[in-house]
Design an enzyme around this catalytic site. Structure first.
Site, PDB file in Angstrom:
ATOM      1  N   GLY A 207      52.166  45.420  46.249  1.00 12.26           N
ATOM      2  CA  GLY A 207      50.803  45.535  45.743  1.00 12.26           C
ATOM      3  C   GLY A 207      49.887  44.504  46.369  1.00 12.26           C
TER       4      GLY A 207
ATOM      5  CG  HIS B  48      42.554  43.624  30.015  1.00 14.30           C
ATOM      6  ND1 HIS B  48      42.964  43.386  28.732  1.00 14.30           N
ATOM      7  CD2 HIS B  48      43.297  42.803  30.820  1.00 14.30           C
ATOM      8  CE1 HIS B  48      43.927  42.465  28.743  1.00 14.30           C
ATOM      9  NE2 HIS B  48      44.143  42.106  29.983  1.00 14.30           N
ATOM     10  CG  HIS B  49      40.054  44.928  34.962  1.00  9.14           C
ATOM     11  ND1 HIS B  49      40.605  46.021  35.574  1.00  9.14           N
ATOM     12  CD2 HIS B  49      41.060  44.033  34.807  1.00  9.14           C
ATOM     13  CE1 HIS B  49      41.885  45.822  35.789  1.00  9.14           C
ATOM     14  NE2 HIS B  49      42.198  44.613  35.327  1.00  9.14           N
TER      15      HIS B  49
ATOM     16  CE  LYS C  31      45.983  45.685  30.958  1.00 13.89           C
ATOM     17  NZ  LYS C  31      46.904  45.364  32.076  1.00 13.89           N
TER      18      LYS C  31
END
Length: 259
Positions: free
Chosen positions: A9, A150-151, A154
């Protein structure tokens, strides 16, 4: 000899932070990156020109690295860690989404392969401390709910940190009378439920990673909150994991267990 590191990743936001970290550490060498859609242009991803780029697990040779850092996706992480363990690469995993059964399988596999490693729902020190404080508070405040924010990108909900927090609280709080049955006039408005602990997930642009644990008692309340405003904050925990992974004799769950 520096320890050889492969980052799975490595093209993503967290992966690029890990690339920068490993590049700065004198006792570690970034030798490979794994990402399905990566192109063979190391300079694009700020990795050494000598580092190999792989798009499939089957391309990765035996003994490709000593350490596998994983910041991928919930759908890929189990296969990735299984591959690492069966190829004698010690995993440091920041990807969330593993089920309890998957974690148990990987722990047994690590024992069979005689390898240590770490799976951490969160590498931020503030998040680790929040979990520890919440676990302690649960002895005195058994009524609790969790809000995690969270963003917008996610992939999983609830966050691994929120779920880990709920598990730690559940193990430490006394048995108590739960709230009576409720009527939801809007489906799921009360959030998810882990052993009577409600978990609420927020996904919005502008956020990184944030969590609140709300405890309530007769005439008083306690709120524990942590905020991660920049992904760089997670790298201190990754650095600790890199420095300690060789000392681990099993697959450990939670950064707090190696501090």
């Amino acid at each position: 000899m520096p320890k050889k590191v492969l980052i799975a990743g490595f093209t993503g936001a967290m992966g690029q932070k890990a690339v920068s970290l490993v590049n700065q550490l004198p006792n570690f060498e970034l030798v490979a990156g794994f990402a399905p859609k990566a192109v063979n242009e190391p300079e694009r991803y700020h990795i050494p020109k000598t580092a190999q780029i792989f798009n499939q697990l089957s391309q990765i040779p035996d003994h490709a690295a000593d350490i596998w850092i994983d910041f991928t996706t919930p759908a890929a992480v189990y296969d990735n860690v299984y591959f690492a363990l069966t190829h004698q690469i010690k995993p440091i995993v920041g990807t969330t989404g593993l089920s309890d059964d998957q974690e148990a399988t990987l722990i047994e596999l690590a024992k069979k392969e005689k390898l240590g490693g770490l799976i951490a729902p969160n590498f931020g020190m503030s998040a680790v401390l929040l979990m520890k404080f919440a676990e302690e508070a649960a002895k005195y405040f058994p009524d609790v709910e969790i809000i995690e924010m969270h963003h917008a990108d996610k992939k999983d909900a609830p966050s691994g940190t929120a779920l880990a927090t709920a598990k730690m609280i559940a193990q430490n709080r006394p048995e108590h009378q739960t709230a009576p049955d409720e009527t939801e006039t809007l489906a799921n408005v009360r959030g998810g439920d882990y052993q009577g602990i409600k978990i609420h997930s927020v996904r919005l642009p502008g956020y990184i990673a944030h969590e609140q644990v709300l405890f309530g008692g007769p005439g008083e309340a306690l709120t524990i909150r942590q905020d991660s405003f920049d992904r760089d904050s997670f790298m201190s925990g990754v650095k600790v994991a890199l420095e300690k992974v060789d000392q681990l004799t099993e697959l450990v769950i939670g950064l707090e267990n190696i501090l």
